[in-house]
Design an enzyme around this catalytic site. Structure first.
Site, PDB file in Angstrom:
ATOM      1  N   GLY B  46     -16.082 -48.666  37.084  1.00 24.02           N
ATOM      2  CA  GLY B  46     -15.983 -48.750  36.242  1.00 24.02           C
ATOM      3  C   GLY B  46     -14.583 -49.153  35.904  1.00 24.02           C
ATOM      4  O   GLY B  46     -13.710 -49.266  33.954  1.00 24.02           O
ATOM      5  N   CYS B 256     -39.837 -66.571  18.827  1.00 29.57           N
ATOM      6  CA  CYS B 256     -39.170 -67.902  19.384  1.00 29.57           C
ATOM      7  C   CYS B 256     -40.021 -69.312  19.387  1.00 29.57           C
ATOM      8  O   CYS B 256     -41.068 -68.917  19.369  1.00 29.57           O
ATOM      9  CB  CYS B 256     -39.087 -67.724  21.183  1.00 29.57           C
ATOM     10  SG  CYS B 256     -38.393 -69.248  21.795  1.00 29.57           S
ATOM     11  N   CYS B 284     -37.248 -68.678  28.628  1.00 26.24           N
ATOM     12  CA  CYS B 284     -38.441 -69.289  27.258  1.00 26.24           C
ATOM     13  C   CYS B 284     -38.976 -70.698  28.220  1.00 26.24           C
ATOM     14  O   CYS B 284     -40.230 -71.177  28.149  1.00 26.24           O
ATOM     15  CB  CYS B 284     -37.082 -70.074  26.792  1.00 26.24           C
ATOM     16  SG  CYS B 284     -38.222 -71.121  24.928  1.00 26.24           S
TER      17      CYS B 284
END
Lengths: 368, 291
Positions: B46, B256, B284
């Site tokens: 970080g 979708c 997808c």
């Protein structure tokens, strides 16, 4: 469909590139030779080399042609080229007094030591487009502005040394000789040494530096006041490196620089009211505007001593590649982030419908 | 060592002897320097590590940081996937991919599972990533506190002292004024209990994926000259209050239009009614082919 058009893939990108290339390179007019740019558009080439931090008139000209004259884009091409090159040597420091002076203006005195040399300049020309196409050739000794003889140089006493001899200049000369901060290796952030600020400004986008200066004159910032210029010089200096075999200093080339000394009237309560101070600016190429802004910002930043955000503005907002690149990235697809923002708009709306302690729907200073 | 030997050796090692551009565009010394910064970033999760960001063949703000990270870590055995908004065919992804592939000769893929390095702008792929994969995120703004403080000296102090009090106050005020925390993408997270980071801008949907992940995530901010990292198995906590659950994006009843998914990050592909589609186009497509 909006983003379908921006999707396109590799073929579309190649087509876009080819359109640029063919319309540029196959234009019916004669091609622009690099010598035309260095010879006739000298100041543009100089500006690009200065902002790139790379002296190579040929490459800079090529970059300008490839970038269709967009100087920030040309600067990017040069800098990206530079990234691919190893650093083979570090040049030996040269003293600016050893430069061959091509132009010198001293506004602080009427008759400074040595000559004022106007050199190649349109400063005093009437800004009228030449009505006639074929102006008669001018009769001029082209060697004269170059101040080819050494004696001319000898008489040129720098204004800071004049002021020093009159004990009118604060002495800020340091005894040690630290290595200059390398902004290409380490990002410069405040508080940074003076060399980091000077290097950043030397590569800064000219317009950004001018604006940085002018917003202090008429804008919301007032961290500097106008300086009196001690020296404005355009000169040619040697680039010397240690010879790999002999170990001796060897001249490997020449660059032209613009160099400015700015005399500052110290008027702060905690400052020396009996003396002046000086700022310095220098950049690659002939770019007087940039060097003057730089010299004034240099002394302003010193006097500011971290009290305001001036140093951060100089170090972090004046690079042309940074600002132009980030501005233009807004053209990239942002539909994921935008979708997330829309989600939050509906979330706020829902919260306002169900909670009585929040402002009702549509309330805000910009509600219509 | 004489100067001559030194120069000759360096010329050879830098590939500057005239035999064309180097593997992965940058010279070896530049890559080594970026890797050193990355190692520091992994060692201090970080923490924003400064590095001498190079000018790349892409503009700053266009993935120059992510590109430098990828080029610094890529080797001849790697396979790369590059996406923008989750899409392999986005213009920026295509452009960066051809640079990486043409300068290294390594294979490219659109399948997240086949890639050893995934460079991305604004998304984490929907697929589960594994310990053998590295995610490189392009970062436009690496400073999570810039919205509440502009002075970089003060920002450095706040991070050094882990003084995030004003961040908490701003989240609290947001919640009180608006009923919800309105931060959309790039949601601030506390990494390893120490540093607050800007999560590029990936959507909140992707944030839980960074927590105790199997994979290494490297963040590259070229314009601001910073890299940082979230190593595997690191605690990543979105900043929120005990009684205010962290919310990811949600669309009531949306699925979708191509694969019917209701459990992926959906984008509104045209702004028209029912134009929802998976942002991760490869995921997808795989879902559709599986039926």
């Amino acid at each position: 469909m909006g983003y379908a058009a921006a999707r396109g893939g590799l073929t579309a990108i190649k087509n876009a590139e080819n359109l640029v290339r063919s319309l540029r390179d196959e234009h019916p007019s004669p091609p622009v030779g690099h010598d035309q740019l260095t010879g006739r558009l000298r100041l543009l080439v100089d500006k690009v080399m200065g902002e790139a931090g790379l002296w190579d008139p040929q490459l800079a000209s090529r970059a300008l042609v490839e970038a269709e004259g967009d100087h920030v884009e040309a600067t990017h091409l040069l800098r990206a080229h530079r990234s691919t090159l190893p650093r083979l040597a570090v040049s030996i420091a040269v003293h600016v007094d050893d430069a061959r002076v091509l132009r010198r203006v001293v506004p602080a005195y009427r008759e400074p030591g040595g000559n004022q040399i106007l050199g190649r300049s349109t400063d005093y020309s009437a800004r009228m487009l030449s009505a006639r196409r074929n102006l008669p050739a001018v009769d001029i000794d082209r060697r004269s502005p170059g101040a080819t003889t050494g004696d001319l140089r000898d008489g040129m006493r720098r204004m800071i040394s004049v002021l020093r001899s009159l004990d009118l200049l604060v002495d800020r000369r340091r005894q040690d000789d630290p290595e200059p901060f390398d902004i290409t290796a380490t990002p410069a952030r405040p508080p940074a040494p003076r060399s980091a600020r000077l290097a950043t400004m030397a590569r800064a986008e000219t317009g950004a530096l001018i604006n940085q200066w002018y917003r202090n004159i008429l804008g919301p910032d007032g961290y500097l006041h106008e300086v009196t210029l001690g020296e404005v010089r355009h000169s040619e200096i040697e680039v010397n490196v240690l010879h790999p075999l002999s170990g001796k200093s060897t001249t490997v080339g020449y660059v032209r620089i613009t160099e400015v000394e700015a005399i500052e009237d110290l008027d702060g309560d905690d400052e020396d009211r009996e003396r002046f101070d000086a700022g310095f600016g220098a950049c690659l190429g002939h770019n007087e505007r940039k060097a003057i802004a730089m010299a004034n910002l240099d002394i302003a930043c010193h006097r500011d001593a971290g009290r305001t955000s001036l140093e951060q503005s100089i170090l972090m907002t004046t690079d042309g590649l940074d600002s132009a690149g980030f501005l233009e990235h807004l053209k990239l697809p942002h539909y994921v982030t935008f979708r997330s923002m829309v989600d939050r708009k509906f979330a706020v709306r829902e919260a306002r419908l169900t909670r009585t302690d929040l402002a009702p729907r549509g309330v805000g200073t910009d509600a219509r | 060592m004489t100067v001559t030997d030194n120069t000759t050796n360096r010329l050879d090692s830098l590939g500057a002897s005239g035999d064309g551009p180097s593997f992965a565009i940058l010279d070896e010394e530049s890559k080594r320097e970026i890797r050193r910064a990355l190692l520091q970033a992994v060692a201090v999760p970080g923490y924003q590590v400064p590095f001498g960001s190079r000018e790349m063949p892409v503009a700053r703000g266009w993935g120059s940081g992510g590109l430098q990270v990828t080029l610094a870590i890529v080797g001849p055995d790697d396979t790369v996937k590059i996406i923008d908004q989750g899409d392999d065919e986005g213009v920026n992804a295509v452009n960066l991919r051809r640079l990486v592939v043409s300068s290294t000769g390594i294979p490219e893929t659109t399948e997240a599972r086949e890639a050893s390095i995934i460079q991305s702008r604004h998304r984490i792929p929907e697929d589960e990533l594994t310990a053998t994969q590295t995610l490189v995120l392009q970062v436009p703004v690496p400073e999570p506190l810039r919205g509440i403080e502009r002075d970089v000296r003060e920002l450095a102090r706040m991070h050094a002292e882990a003084d995030y009090s004003r961040m908490w106050v701003s989240l609290y005020e947001d919640k009180v004024r608006n009923g919800v925390i309105t931060q959309s993408t790039g949601y601030p997270c506390l990494v390893n209990g120490r540093y607050v980071v800007a999560t590029t801008p990936i959507p909140r949907w992707d944030i839980p994926r960074l927590h105790m992940s199997q994979f290494l995530t490297l963040f590259g901010a070229g314009r601001e000259k910073r890299v940082y990292a979230i190593p595997p198995h690191t605690i990543v906590e979105p900043l929120t209050f005990d009684d205010v659950p962290f919310e990811v994006e949600r669309i009531e009843g949306a699925a979708c239009r191509l694969c019917g998914s209701t459990d992926s990050f959906l984008v509104d592909s045209s702004g028209e009614v029912d134009s929802w589609a998976c942002s991760d186009t490869a995921w997808c497509r795989a879902r559709r082919s599986q039926g």
